[in-house]
Design a protein around this motif. Structure first.
Motif, PDB file in Angstrom:
ATOM      1  N   ASP A  71      -8.081 -16.586 -19.223  1.00 48.77           N
ATOM      2  CA  ASP A  71      -7.874 -16.029 -17.885  1.00 48.77           C
ATOM      3  C   ASP A  71      -8.784 -16.691 -16.859  1.00 48.77           C
ATOM      4  O   ASP A  71      -8.368 -16.974 -15.729  1.00 48.77           O
ATOM      5  CB  ASP A  71      -8.123 -14.517 -17.900  1.00 48.77           C
ATOM      6  CG  ASP A  71      -7.049 -13.763 -18.673  1.00 48.77           C
ATOM      7  OD1 ASP A  71      -5.964 -14.333 -18.878  1.00 48.77           O
ATOM      8  OD2 ASP A  71      -7.315 -12.612 -19.084  1.00 48.77           O
ATOM      9  N   ASP A 110      -8.126 -16.111 -13.137  1.00 54.98           N
ATOM     10  CA  ASP A 110      -7.683 -14.724 -13.254  1.00 54.98           C
ATOM     11  C   ASP A 110      -8.850 -13.916 -13.810  1.00 54.98           C
ATOM     12  O   ASP A 110      -9.293 -14.147 -14.938  1.00 54.98           O
ATOM     13  CB  ASP A 110      -6.473 -14.644 -14.199  1.00 54.98           C
ATOM     14  CG  ASP A 110      -5.935 -13.222 -14.326  1.00 54.98           C
ATOM     15  OD1 ASP A 110      -6.495 -12.309 -13.679  1.00 54.98           O
ATOM     16  OD2 ASP A 110      -4.965 -13.026 -15.083  1.00 54.98           O
ATOM     17  N   THR A 170      -7.590  -7.403 -15.087  1.00 51.56           N
ATOM     18  CA  THR A 170      -7.059  -6.194 -14.458  1.00 51.56           C
ATOM     19  C   THR A 170      -8.012  -5.037 -14.719  1.00 51.56           C
ATOM     20  O   THR A 170      -8.509  -4.872 -15.844  1.00 51.56           O
ATOM     21  CB  THR A 170      -5.669  -5.864 -15.021  1.00 51.56           C
ATOM     22  OG1 THR A 170      -4.793  -6.973 -14.793  1.00 51.56           O
ATOM     23  CG2 THR A 170      -5.086  -4.625 -14.358  1.00 51.56           C
ATOM     24  N   SER A 171      -8.256  -4.245 -13.713  1.00 55.34           N
ATOM     25  CA  SER A 171      -9.172  -3.111 -13.849  1.00 55.34           C
ATOM     26  C   SER A 171      -8.663  -2.132 -14.895  1.00 55.34           C
ATOM     27  O   SER A 171      -7.475  -1.801 -14.930  1.00 55.34           O
ATOM     28  CB  SER A 171      -9.329  -2.410 -12.501  1.00 55.34           C
ATOM     29  OG  SER A 171     -10.005  -1.181 -12.645  1.00 55.34           O
ATOM     30  N   ASN A 212      -5.909  -0.205 -12.897  1.00 49.01           N
ATOM     31  CA  ASN A 212      -4.812  -1.057 -13.391  1.00 49.01           C
ATOM     32  C   ASN A 212      -4.341  -2.057 -12.330  1.00 49.01           C
ATOM     33  O   ASN A 212      -3.184  -2.484 -12.327  1.00 49.01           O
ATOM     34  CB  ASN A 212      -3.626  -0.196 -13.854  1.00 49.01           C
ATOM     35  CG  ASN A 212      -2.754  -0.944 -14.852  1.00 49.01           C
ATOM     36  OD1 ASN A 212      -3.234  -1.775 -15.619  1.00 49.01           O
ATOM     37  ND2 ASN A 212      -1.461  -0.657 -14.847  1.00 49.01           N
ATOM     38  N   ALA A 213      -5.259  -2.423 -11.425  1.00 45.06           N
ATOM     39  CA  ALA A 213      -4.958  -3.393 -10.368  1.00 45.06           C
ATOM     40  C   ALA A 213      -5.717  -4.679 -10.641  1.00 45.06           C
ATOM     41  O   ALA A 213      -6.792  -4.660 -11.261  1.00 45.06           O
ATOM     42  CB  ALA A 213      -5.360  -2.828  -9.003  1.00 45.06           C
ATOM     43  N   PRO A 214      -5.195  -5.828 -10.203  1.00 40.69           N
ATOM     44  CA  PRO A 214      -5.921  -7.083 -10.402  1.00 40.69           C
ATOM     45  C   PRO A 214      -7.299  -7.039  -9.741  1.00 40.69           C
ATOM     46  O   PRO A 214      -7.454  -6.508  -8.632  1.00 40.69           O
ATOM     47  CB  PRO A 214      -5.007  -8.119  -9.735  1.00 40.69           C
ATOM     48  CG  PRO A 214      -3.654  -7.494  -9.720  1.00 40.69           C
ATOM     49  CD  PRO A 214      -3.888  -6.025  -9.558  1.00 40.69           C
ATOM     50  N   SER A 269     -13.905  -5.355 -13.826  1.00 37.16           N
ATOM     51  CA  SER A 269     -14.474  -5.246 -12.482  1.00 37.16           C
ATOM     52  C   SER A 269     -15.916  -5.727 -12.461  1.00 37.16           C
ATOM     53  O   SER A 269     -16.323  -6.488 -11.570  1.00 37.16           O
ATOM     54  CB  SER A 269     -14.399  -3.803 -11.983  1.00 37.16           C
ATOM     55  OG  SER A 269     -13.056  -3.404 -11.795  1.00 37.16           O
TER      56      SER A 269
END
Length: 320
Positions: free
Chosen positions: A71, A76, A79-80, A84-86, A282
């Motif tokens: 990633d 990349d 994802t949190s 659940n967000a990038p 995060s």
């Protein structure tokens, strides 16, 4: 110089990968299960297993590491676990608060510290030169959060000139409100940074005041201000640039304190929330981006030093 830049860029990339590996290992060594952030109290074994599968903590560490590096190579940051967000877009949004705060405070600190530091060095035998040095020592000893609280109490609470905390929901879409929200945090950081920077500027200027080339310039007919500006300040700036890089990096890393005092939605608050919720992506993302910025600051400071001082561009450093 070109070879030096290529070499430093390669070292910077390796340093970032090494930092990512260290962060990955250290976060996995912490006690507790990151899946717990997704579960309520009293979850059964099936729910725990499903949560672990969702966050990937049920996989072997080598597999998790391989996925992390894959990633990272694609820029990349994951994802949190919680939202659940990038992570990368969230960090980019937070940087719109942290970077203006950091760089505005940095510029204000330079505007305060450089002229006062030069004055304190040139007039070190006068009472006001001593007073400037004493005030800078006091500023170094005072915690940044105390200055922030005092400014909030005086400027925001008593005088009601500026907002005490927070940031507009629309961000920089309402630029005037966003700028007003950052004034007190910027002044807080700048006062602490300028106190430390002033001491280094004063010491560096004092070193060049007794240099032979300055006396030679005076003997050739240049006035003291002319000799100082043309010959002294350029040499005095070389060590100060290193300190500027360190101060800027320290301010970026220490933004968590100021953002906490003023309730700003920057990287610092995101990092604290990620640690509390054991949100590995995060935390990793914030620390990796912060590490990259610190490495870039050090890289820029080193290049500027070499451009100013030809003595640093030797055979090992990459002579052009």
């Amino acid at each position: 110089m070109g070879r030096y830049l290529l070499r430093r860029t390669f070292v910077l990339a390796l340093s970032l990968v090494a930092a990512g590996l260290v962060l990955f290992v250290l976060l996995r060594l912490l006690p507790g299960d990151p899946a717990a952030a997704l579960l309520s109290v009293g979850a059964d074994e099936a729910q725990i297993a499903a949560a672990r599968a969702q966050v990937g903590s049920d996989r072997p560490l080598p597999v998790q590491l391989a996925l992390f590096l894959s990633d990272l190579a694609r820029f990349d940051l994951g994802t949190s676990f919680v939202s659940n967000a990038p992570v990368l877009p969230e960090i980019a949004a937070r940087l719109t608060v942290t970077l203006p705060l950091t760089f505005a405070a940095f510029l204000l600190a330079i505007l305060i510290a450089v002229p006062l530091g030069i004055l304190a060095a040139v007039k070190s035998d006068r009472w006001y030169g001593t007073l400037i040095s004493a005030i800078s020592q006091f500023g170094i000893a005072v915690p940044v959060f105390w200055i922030g609280i005092m400014l909030v109490w005086i400027v925001a609470v008593k005088w009601r000139l500026l907002p005490a905390s927070g940031f507009p929901i629309g961000g920089w879409a309402t630029a005037a409100e966003a700028a007003r929200a950052l004034i007190l945090p910027v002044v807080t950081v700048a006062l602490v940074m300028s106190a430390s920077l002033l001491r280094y500027v004063r010491a560096s200027v004092l070193d060049v005041l007794g240099a032979d080339y300055l006396r030679n310039a005076r003997a050739l007919g240049a006035s003291f201000p002319q000799a100082l500006v043309r010959h002294g300040l350029r040499n005095a700036s070389v060590p100060v640039i290193s300190i500027l890089g360190i101060e800027l990096a320290s301010t970026l890393l220490g933004a968590v304190v100021v953002e906490r005092v003023f309730a700003l939605p920057g990287l610092g608050s995101m990092l604290l929330l990620g640690i509390q919720q054991r949100d590995y992506p995060s935390v990793q993302g914030v620390l990796l981006v912060t590490t990259l910025l610190v490495l870039l600051i050090g890289f820029a400071a080193d290049v500027i030093q070499r451009l100013i001082d030809p003595r640093l561009r030797d055979a090992r450093g990459g002579r052009t």
